[in-house]
Design an enzyme around this catalytic site. Structure first.
Site, PDB file in Angstrom:
ATOM      1  N   HIS A 131      -8.282  66.174  92.522  1.00 43.29           N
ATOM      2  CA  HIS A 131      -7.794  66.936  91.367  1.00 43.29           C
ATOM      3  C   HIS A 131      -8.936  67.704  90.707  1.00 43.29           C
ATOM      4  CE1 HIS A 131      -4.262  64.293  91.630  1.00 43.29           C
ATOM      5  NE2 HIS A 131      -3.631  65.262  90.999  1.00 43.29           N
ATOM      6  N   LYS A 135      -9.314  66.549  84.734  1.00 46.66           N
ATOM      7  CA  LYS A 135      -8.347  65.438  84.699  1.00 46.66           C
ATOM      8  C   LYS A 135      -8.957  64.210  84.027  1.00 46.66           C
ATOM      9  CE  LYS A 135      -4.938  62.995  87.512  1.00 46.66           C
ATOM     10  NZ  LYS A 135      -3.913  63.067  86.455  1.00 46.66           N
TER      11      LYS A 135
END
Ligand code: NDP
Ligand SMILES: O=C(O)C1=N[C@H](C(=O)O)C[C@H](O)C1
Length: 233
Positions: A131, A135
């Site tokens: 990701h 995040k």
């Protein structure tokens, strides 16, 4: 339908566009705790905020008897408590670690593969998620759902761990890289080969569409639900 957006960051803004294109009215765009005053009487709340505020946000909406679709990850130790609050208030709640159709199909494929592999001792299993660098939580909510799908079919595993591991813990590698929207892989490795299944999101549009479809679906329901109820998977 009148929708209130609780959390107005990367996801809130795309959901705003998708819901508006589907003919819905966005009656609130909040970056603060929802109240009866600032929600503006919606039919459904869609909550994509931060792990540390999601519980209070969802609780406040349910106590105002408003159905909630929640996509925020990283707060699930309190999900049972929230589900109780939904029932006590005779309203509806749906949590999805990932609202995209592709990932929900991937969840089903992962369970089929886990079932096939449950008695095959030559292969070890590992998960990987990649990701963007902003995040907040690791591993991703989606990776935790994938791990839970494996636990259902393979009694060898009892828990997940954030690294390579042996024995009854399933290792999850969490990689943070540039602006990656979300990539999840399951690997089964033996001495001689590897089986890999992988889902790659190209952008956030699939997450947003799934959340709006879930909001349309939950409007007149009571109880606690998951995305497979919406998609009939
Ligand atoms: N289930 C799924 O399919 C998906 C889930 N996610 C998850 O959704 C969540 C949000 O992701 P994303 O939009 O990328 O994150 P962002 O960080 O871009 O957005 C979070 C938003 O929440 C706002 N916020 C801060 N405090 C509160 C509060 N008390 N109440 C309401 N809102 C508040 C922030 O405001 P400010 O900017 O002022 O701090 C910001 O607008 C994450 O947990 C992520 O993992 C993401 C994609 C898909
Ligand atoms: O934070 C994100 O961006 C995402 N979060 C969800 C997760 O934790 O699984 C879903 C998606 O992978 C994007």
């Amino acid at each position: 339908m009148k929708i209130a957006l609780v959390g107005y960051g990367k996801m809130g803004k795309i959901i705003d566009e998708v819901a508006t294109k589907r003919g819905h009215d966005i009656v609130a765009r909040l970056k603060e705790t929802p109240t009866a005053g600032n929600l503006n009487n919606p039919d459904v709340v869609i909550e994509f905020s931060l792990p540390e505020v999601a519980f209070e946000n969802v609780k406040a909406c349910l106590e105002n008897k408003i159905p909630v679709i929640c996509g925020t990850t990283g707060w699930l130790d309190k999900k049972n408590e929230i589900e109780k609050i939904a029932i006590e208030n005779n309203t509806a709640f749906l949590y999805g670690s990932n609202f995209s159709l592709g990932v929900n199909l991937f969840f089903a494929l992962n369970e089929k593969l886990a079932d096939l592999m449950k008695n095959v001792n030559e292969y070890s299993c590992q998960l990987e998620e990649i990701h963007h660098i902003h995040k907040k939580d690791a591993p991703s909510g989606t990776a935790i759902s994938i791990a839970e799908g494996i636990f259902k079919h393979n009694p060898k595993f009892e828990a997940w761990k954030l690294e390579e591991t042996m024995g009854n813990q399933l290792g999850i590698f969490a990689i943070r890289e540039d602006e990656v929207p979300g990539t999840h892989s399951v690997f089964y490795r033996s001495e001689v080969d590897e089986i890999e299944i992988k889902h790659t999101a190209f952008n956030r549009d699939g997450f947003a569409l799934g959340a709006v479809v879930a909001a349309e679906w939950i409007r007149d329901k009571k109880g606690n639900f998951a995305m497979n109820d919406v998609l009939g998977l």
